[in-house]
Design a protein around this motif. Structure first.
Motif, PDB file in Angstrom:
ATOM      1  N   LYS A  15      -4.424  12.226   5.253  1.00  0.00           N
ATOM      2  CA  LYS A  15      -4.445  11.705   6.617  1.00  0.00           C
ATOM      3  C   LYS A  15      -5.403  10.527   6.786  1.00  0.00           C
ATOM      4  CE  LYS A  15      -4.951  13.163  11.437  1.00  0.00           C
ATOM      5  NZ  LYS A  15      -5.293  14.306  12.332  1.00  0.00           N
ATOM      6  N   GLY A  16      -4.849   9.398   7.193  1.00  0.00           N
ATOM      7  CA  GLY A  16      -5.651   8.213   7.495  1.00  0.00           C
ATOM      8  C   GLY A  16      -5.966   7.337   6.298  1.00  0.00           C
ATOM      9  N   PHE A  17      -5.693   7.818   5.080  1.00  0.00           N
ATOM     10  CA  PHE A  17      -6.073   7.045   3.896  1.00  0.00           C
ATOM     11  C   PHE A  17      -5.262   5.761   3.790  1.00  0.00           C
ATOM     12  CE2 PHE A  17      -5.971   6.200  -0.777  1.00  0.00           C
ATOM     13  CZ  PHE A  17      -7.331   5.953  -0.938  1.00  0.00           C
ATOM     14  N   ALA A  18      -3.946   5.849   3.887  1.00  0.00           N
ATOM     15  CA  ALA A  18      -3.090   4.659   3.766  1.00  0.00           C
ATOM     16  C   ALA A  18      -3.416   3.632   4.841  1.00  0.00           C
ATOM     17  CB  ALA A  18      -1.622   5.065   3.839  1.00  0.00           C
ATOM     18  N   GLU A  19      -3.617   4.103   6.074  1.00  0.00           N
ATOM     19  CA  GLU A  19      -3.915   3.182   7.179  1.00  0.00           C
ATOM     20  C   GLU A  19      -5.236   2.453   6.947  1.00  0.00           C
ATOM     21  OE1 GLU A  19      -1.266   6.455   8.663  1.00  0.00           O
ATOM     22  OE2 GLU A  19      -3.060   6.293   7.401  1.00  0.00           O
ATOM     23  N   ASN A  20      -6.257   3.195   6.493  1.00  0.00           N
ATOM     24  CA  ASN A  20      -7.562   2.575   6.246  1.00  0.00           C
ATOM     25  C   ASN A  20      -7.504   1.596   5.082  1.00  0.00           C
ATOM     26  OD1 ASN A  20     -10.328   3.733   7.621  1.00  0.00           O
ATOM     27  ND2 ASN A  20      -8.604   5.130   7.881  1.00  0.00           N
ATOM     28  N   VAL A  21      -6.822   1.979   4.010  1.00  0.00           N
ATOM     29  CA  VAL A  21      -6.708   1.075   2.863  1.00  0.00           C
ATOM     30  C   VAL A  21      -5.984  -0.203   3.271  1.00  0.00           C
ATOM     31  CG1 VAL A  21      -5.645   0.751   0.590  1.00  0.00           C
ATOM     32  CG2 VAL A  21      -6.839   2.881   1.105  1.00  0.00           C
ATOM     33  N   THR A  22      -4.928  -0.066   4.051  1.00  0.00           N
ATOM     34  CA  THR A  22      -4.174  -1.240   4.509  1.00  0.00           C
ATOM     35  C   THR A  22      -5.045  -2.170   5.336  1.00  0.00           C
ATOM     36  OG1 THR A  22      -2.104   0.019   4.539  1.00  0.00           O
ATOM     37  CG2 THR A  22      -2.164  -1.997   5.832  1.00  0.00           C
ATOM     38  N   THR A  23      -5.806  -1.603   6.251  1.00  0.00           N
ATOM     39  CA  THR A  23      -6.691  -2.414   7.103  1.00  0.00           C
ATOM     40  C   THR A  23      -7.725  -3.155   6.270  1.00  0.00           C
ATOM     41  OG1 THR A  23      -6.428  -0.911   8.991  1.00  0.00           O
ATOM     42  CG2 THR A  23      -8.374  -2.337   8.986  1.00  0.00           C
TER      43      THR A  23
ATOM     44  N   VAL B 133       0.838  -1.209   0.000  1.00  0.00           N
ATOM     45  CA  VAL B 133       0.000   0.000   0.000  1.00  0.00           C
ATOM     46  C   VAL B 133       0.868   1.253   0.000  1.00  0.00           C
ATOM     47  CG1 VAL B 133      -1.689   1.336   1.317  1.00  0.00           C
ATOM     48  CG2 VAL B 133      -1.946  -1.149   1.128  1.00  0.00           C
ATOM     49  N   ASP B 134       1.902   1.271   0.824  1.00  0.00           N
ATOM     50  CA  ASP B 134       2.784   2.429   0.923  1.00  0.00           C
ATOM     51  C   ASP B 134       3.476   2.710  -0.415  1.00  0.00           C
ATOM     52  OD1 ASP B 134       4.193   4.372   2.910  1.00  0.00           O
ATOM     53  OD2 ASP B 134       5.851   3.452   1.788  1.00  0.00           O
ATOM     54  N   THR B 135       3.932   1.657  -1.069  1.00  0.00           N
ATOM     55  CA  THR B 135       4.615   1.816  -2.361  1.00  0.00           C
ATOM     56  C   THR B 135       3.678   2.360  -3.428  1.00  0.00           C
ATOM     57  OG1 THR B 135       6.139   0.000  -1.873  1.00  0.00           O
ATOM     58  CG2 THR B 135       5.864   0.603  -4.194  1.00  0.00           C
ATOM     59  N   VAL B 136       2.474   1.781  -3.511  1.00  0.00           N
ATOM     60  CA  VAL B 136       1.518   2.191  -4.546  1.00  0.00           C
ATOM     61  C   VAL B 136       1.020   3.614  -4.296  1.00  0.00           C
ATOM     62  CG1 VAL B 136      -0.721   1.729  -5.598  1.00  0.00           C
ATOM     63  CG2 VAL B 136       0.802  -0.166  -5.047  1.00  0.00           C
ATOM     64  N   LEU B 137       0.636   3.922  -3.077  1.00  0.00           N
ATOM     65  CA  LEU B 137       0.100   5.255  -2.783  1.00  0.00           C
ATOM     66  C   LEU B 137       1.156   6.339  -2.969  1.00  0.00           C
ATOM     67  CD1 LEU B 137      -2.259   4.792   0.310  1.00  0.00           C
ATOM     68  CD2 LEU B 137      -2.732   4.539  -2.113  1.00  0.00           C
TER      69      LEU B 137
END
Length: 488
Positions: free
Chosen positions: A459-467, A441-445
């Motif tokens: 804010k919070g987008f990467a964390e939510n997508v990962t979950t 997720v971190d690489t793609v985003l």
């Protein structure tokens, strides 16, 4: 029995003068533009028929000639929640001319004072500049054919026309005019012709929106023709919804009188509102939902809408997150009304729109249609869009290629491979070699080449997508979507 003019109950429209020159015989033109003109003619409003130009000679018998240029449009869909069916014999086309073998006859139409409108749909490829002589018989490209026709009209001292390309290119009218002017320069056409071209002719940007699948096959076709009582080689099916937005002012309205008989024709100084609604609420919803719906086990759009949970998810995504985030000022009531129309179109029981086909060029569509929505949503609300994040997580999961064969990539769902038809498939195949979901997720985003911005800054987008992505891989895509509806 074949469809001919003998089957018409009212044939007075067949005597109307030719007022439109149309480049293209495709089902979109016949199912939308020609439909509006036919409807107006039957109400005694526009009172003009269409000369159609086809680019090549068709092999064998010509269906248009055999059927007196008539065809049946079978309108099928849902209108304001009510299923509708209508069969229309369209008589707007007067004749069909081949550019290859009847070019002189096509040029002769330029000498007619009755011609007022030129329409085209030659696909996006057809709206390109090709450096060529317009004096060929015929010129190869559509813009060169049009330039030759306009020059013939100028020499015949006829009035200018309203030109409306419908190719799916933003600013299609401006683009076509630009190409025509370049061809004028290349062909060293006289200055007074260029002045006439610019002052007396109007090139309109336009947007068309109607699903016209065309002629059905097999049992579906047999059933329709049995009910009609005749055979029709040109028969086409179209959805109920229709839109032809044309950029123009009073002069254009005065010419396009057919716009007065159907609310589906919109003539306005600015048509960007219609483009944004279609791009974001129709196309954008499709893009955010196609991976999720497919991985949830739905094959077609109508199947997904028939499922109560998925219908609720799609409705909430469209109405509560996409509509308020459109990066263009649109009245909320207009957006909500358009959203209801979109849901009716999605539910259409007569169309088998495959989710897998919507995933074609998935990444490009996500970038163009949805990322501007995401960025604007944060700008407006400074919070995580919960439905959007789940749609994006499902996109990442769909793009998880597990097999490569001869440069083609495949994902896997319950032991069955599916094609990933996206120019970014190789990139995702390599990214997904990393077993850590959070790092994927971190690489793609963070790939600004894909998105034009660093999505990790939201804010919070990467964390939510990962979950959500982790949960989808653990318990299933549908289950993650269902959980949101339970707690929403």
């Amino acid at each position: 029995m074949k469809l001919t003019k003998d089957l018409l109950t009212e044939s007075s429209t067949l005597q109307l003068p030719e007022k439109v020159l149309q480049f293209g015989t495709g089902v979109l033109l016949r199912g939308l533009c020609d439909y509006f003109i036919d409807k107006a003619n039957k109400q005694g409003v526009f009172n003009g028929r269409i000369v159609v130009v086809k680019s090549t000679d068709s092999g064998g018998a010509d269906a248009f000639a055999e059927q007196d240029n008539l065809y049946t449009l079978c309108v099928r869909g849902i209108d304001k929640g009510v299923p509708t069916e209508e069969n229309i014999i369209c008589s707007a086309i007067s004749r069909v001319l081949s550019a290859q073998s009847q070019w002189n006859a096509i040029l002769e139409t330029a000498q007619s004072s009755a011609i007022q409108v030129v329409i085209s749909n030659t696909t996006e490829v057809g709206l390109q500049y090709v450096e060529e002589s317009i004096r060929q018989s015929p010129p190869a490209s559509f813009p060169a054919k049009l330039t030759a026709w306009l020059y013939e009209r100028f020499q015949a001292r006829q009035s200018g026309v309203v030109i409306i390309p419908t190719e799916l290119i933003v600013g299609n009218g401006d683009k076509l005019k630009e190409i025509v002017l370049k061809l004028c320069s290349f062909n060293q056409l006289p200055t007074n012709f260029v002045e006439w071209l610019e002052k007396e002719n109007t090139f309109c940007n336009s947007l068309v929106d109607r699903i016209v699948p065309g002629k059905p096959k097999g049992d579906a076709l047999n059933e329709i023709q049995h009910k009609l009582g005749y055979d029709d080689e040109l028969l086409a099916v179209a959805e109920t919804y229709r839109l032809w937005a044309i950029q123009g002012e009073e002069k254009v309205k005065d010419v396009l009188t057919f716009a007065t008989v159907d609310e589906g024709v919109k003539i306005a100084k600015d048509i960007e509102q219609y483009r944004e609604l279609k791009l974001r609420m129709l196309n954008g919803t499709h893009t955010l939902m196609c991976g999720m719906a497919f991985l949830s086990g739905f094959q077609t759009v109508k199947e997904a809408l028939a499922d109560e949970m998925t219908e609720k998810f799609i409705t909430n995504l469209m109405m509560s997150e996409i509509a308020p985030a459109i990066p263009y000022k649109i009245d909320a009531k207009v957006a909500q009304r358009y959203g209801r129309d979109v849901l009716d179109r999605f539910r259409n029981p007569y169309l088998d729109h495959q989710w897998i086909s919507i995933t074609l060029q998935y990444t490009m569509k996500m970038q163009m249609r949805n990322i501007p929505l995401l960025v604007n949503y944060y700008k407006e609300f400074s919070t995580v869009p919960q439905y959007f994040t789940r749609g994006f997580a499902a996109y990442l999961l769909f793009m998880k290629a597990t097999k490569e064969e001869n440069g083609k990539y495949f994902g896997e769902k319950e032991g069955v491979y599916y094609p990933i038809q996206c120019d970014s498939a190789k990139y995702f195949y390599e990214v997904w070699q990393n077993p850590k979901t959070s790092e994927v997720v971190d690489t793609v985003l963070g790939n600004q080449q894909l998105w034009g911005t660093d999505l990790r800054k939201l804010k919070g987008f990467a964390e939510n997508v990962t979950t959500h992505l982790s949960n989808m891989m653990a318990i299933g895509v549908r289950e993650v979507a269902s959980a949101l509806n339970v707690y929403a």
